[in-house]
Design an enzyme around this catalytic site. Structure first.
Site, PDB file in Angstrom:
ATOM      1  N   ALA A 232     -30.931 -25.450   7.762  1.00 31.62           N
ATOM      2  CA  ALA A 232     -30.322 -24.811   6.592  1.00 31.62           C
ATOM      3  C   ALA A 232     -30.726 -25.577   5.323  1.00 31.62           C
ATOM      4  O   ALA A 232     -31.823 -25.381   4.801  1.00 31.62           O
ATOM      5  CB  ALA A 232     -28.813 -24.758   6.757  1.00 31.62           C
ATOM      6  N   ARG A 233     -29.872 -26.453   4.873  1.00 28.54           N
ATOM      7  CA  ARG A 233     -30.136 -27.363   3.768  1.00 28.54           C
ATOM      8  C   ARG A 233     -29.509 -28.700   4.128  1.00 28.54           C
ATOM      9  O   ARG A 233     -28.473 -28.760   4.795  1.00 28.54           O
ATOM     10  CB  ARG A 233     -29.539 -26.842   2.449  1.00 28.54           C
ATOM     11  CG  ARG A 233     -30.287 -25.659   1.851  1.00 28.54           C
ATOM     12  CD  ARG A 233     -31.675 -26.058   1.360  1.00 28.54           C
ATOM     13  NE  ARG A 233     -32.382 -24.964   0.716  1.00 28.54           N
ATOM     14  CZ  ARG A 233     -33.197 -24.128   1.331  1.00 28.54           C
ATOM     15  NH1 ARG A 233     -33.372 -24.259   2.651  1.00 28.54           N
ATOM     16  NH2 ARG A 233     -33.835 -23.186   0.677  1.00 28.54           N
ATOM     17  N   ASP A 257     -34.657 -30.380  10.246  1.00 28.23           N
ATOM     18  CA  ASP A 257     -35.818 -29.930   9.481  1.00 28.23           C
ATOM     19  C   ASP A 257     -35.570 -30.103   7.990  1.00 28.23           C
ATOM     20  O   ASP A 257     -36.484 -30.006   7.191  1.00 28.23           O
ATOM     21  CB  ASP A 257     -36.118 -28.464   9.796  1.00 28.23           C
ATOM     22  CG  ASP A 257     -37.474 -28.035   9.263  1.00 28.23           C
ATOM     23  OD1 ASP A 257     -38.474 -28.703   9.606  1.00 28.23           O
ATOM     24  OD2 ASP A 257     -37.543 -27.041   8.508  1.00 28.23           O
ATOM     25  N   GLU A 262     -33.968 -35.350   0.370  1.00 29.00           N
ATOM     26  CA  GLU A 262     -35.210 -34.770   0.871  1.00 29.00           C
ATOM     27  C   GLU A 262     -36.278 -34.879  -0.213  1.00 29.00           C
ATOM     28  O   GLU A 262     -36.026 -34.473  -1.351  1.00 29.00           O
ATOM     29  CB  GLU A 262     -34.983 -33.299   1.247  1.00 29.00           C
ATOM     30  CG  GLU A 262     -36.175 -32.670   1.927  1.00 29.00           C
ATOM     31  CD  GLU A 262     -35.893 -31.256   2.412  1.00 29.00           C
ATOM     32  OE1 GLU A 262     -36.722 -30.372   2.130  1.00 29.00           O
ATOM     33  OE2 GLU A 262     -34.847 -31.026   3.056  1.00 29.00           O
ATOM     34  N   HIS A 281     -39.326 -30.144   6.852  1.00 25.92           N
ATOM     35  CA  HIS A 281     -38.968 -28.844   6.275  1.00 25.92           C
ATOM     36  C   HIS A 281     -40.063 -27.800   6.516  1.00 25.92           C
ATOM     37  O   HIS A 281     -40.496 -27.098   5.594  1.00 25.92           O
ATOM     38  CB  HIS A 281     -38.700 -28.984   4.772  1.00 25.92           C
ATOM     39  CG  HIS A 281     -37.782 -27.931   4.224  1.00 25.92           C
ATOM     40  ND1 HIS A 281     -36.939 -28.147   3.159  1.00 25.92           N
ATOM     41  CD2 HIS A 281     -37.581 -26.641   4.593  1.00 25.92           C
ATOM     42  CE1 HIS A 281     -36.260 -27.034   2.892  1.00 25.92           C
ATOM     43  NE2 HIS A 281     -36.639 -26.107   3.754  1.00 25.92           N
TER      44      HIS A 281
END
Length: 315
Positions: A232-233, A257, A262, A281
């Site tokens: 997701a985030r 991911d 980030e 990501h």
């Protein structure tokens, strides 16, 4: 009257050239003028001549000066980074890339889940070391998988989980709308169902409701043998709480991911945990990205011409 039907901005996605995107669109729309704005210096002039612009970002000033612009087709699934006020003031509609990422993201989630179920990380390590040593593995069948977010990506994940004989719980804002899970619940029931969750998969947008959703209390409720998967985030998970849960074996493992921060900086504790897999990501990466984006844009050209509701309308 706009001189250009569709303008592609030179904004690469996952290393793929927008020139290819323009070529695919031109083939899909042979009766339309499809151009590529190859340099940012060309954006202002060409956007002002266009009916549809597609890319992942555009500034408010260019929107305000484009009298013929009717649609911005964002090549990202998320549109919260865009100048929404400028779009609204100039009656420009916005669509997103929802659905483009579904198949690859769902496949990556299945890879994560099956890797943890079958302990393939240990298999890889032993293979690299040239070690033949039996180890115990689990089964995915019979597990409970909770998927937070039942949009295009979450639904694709749930569809792929179906043949594996698992029990699925989908979490969404409006549970009455249903979804492709054995049970659909609202966020008000999320924590209540964590103790029975073996795999917690996050595939939701980042909102006020989902930011920090998986925090220390959530990890306390999860069984220590459970696994977290986040595509997701990063901000949906409280990173310090995740690190603590992984270090103390209060969580069997995590596949991330996305991270917060980030990209994950050098020396971050998550890099050094054997029970944490971090990928950069790339769950949405697919060689079919431009083809799927072209499907959305080409269909919406027809819908604009006929006055129908647009596909993937974001605002």
């Amino acid at each position: 009257m706009a001189e250009i039907d569709v303008l592609v901005l030179n904004q690469p996605i996952h290393g793929m050239s927008p020139r290819e995107y323009q070529s695919v669109l031109a083939n899909r729309l042979p009766d339309k003028r499809v151009e590529l704005a190859s340099k940012p210096s060309e954006y202002h002039e060409l956007v002002a001549q266009s009916r549809i612009v597609t890319g992942f970002e555009i500034d408010a000033e260019r929107v305000k000066s484009a009298d013929d612009l009717e649609l911005f087709a964002c090549t990202f699934a998320g549109t919260d980074h865009l100048p929404t006020d400028a779009f609204a003031a100039n009656d420009v509609r916005v669509t997103n890339a929802s659905g483009v990422h579904g198949p690859p993201a769902a496949e990556q989630v299945m890879a994560y889940v099956l890797s943890f179920a079958r302990h393939l990380d240990r298999g890889w390590d032993q293979s690299r070391d040239g070690t033949w040593s039996h180890y115990r593995a689990d089964e995915l069948q019979g597990a409970t998988v909770t998927v937070v977010g039942t949009g295009a990506i979450g639904s694709a994940i749930l569809d792929r989980l179906d043949p594996f004989g698992v029990d699925t719980i989908g979490v969404r804002n409006s549970p009455s709308k249903g979804g492709p899970a054995d049970e659909i619940i609202g966020f008000d029931e999320f924590e209540e169902r964590l103790p029975e969750t073996d795999y917690l998969v996050l595939a939701c947008p980042l909102t006020e409701k989902t930011e920090g959703l998986v925090d220390e209390s959530a990890f306390d409720l999860l069984d220590p043998d459970s696994v977290l998967v986040n595509i997701a985030r990063g901000e949906v998970v409280v990173t310090d709480a995740l690190v603590s849960a992984l270090k103390t074996n209060n969580l069997r493992g995590a596949a991330l991911d996305v991270t917060d921060p980030e990209p994950l900086p050098d020396g971050h504790p998550l890099w050094n945990l054997d029970n944490c897999l971090v990928t950069p990501h790339n769950a949405g990466h697919t060689p079919k990205y431009w083809e799927r984006m072209a499907d959305i844009v080409a269909e919406n050209v027809e819908r604009l011409d006929s006055g129908e509701d647009l596909r993937n309308l974001a605002q």
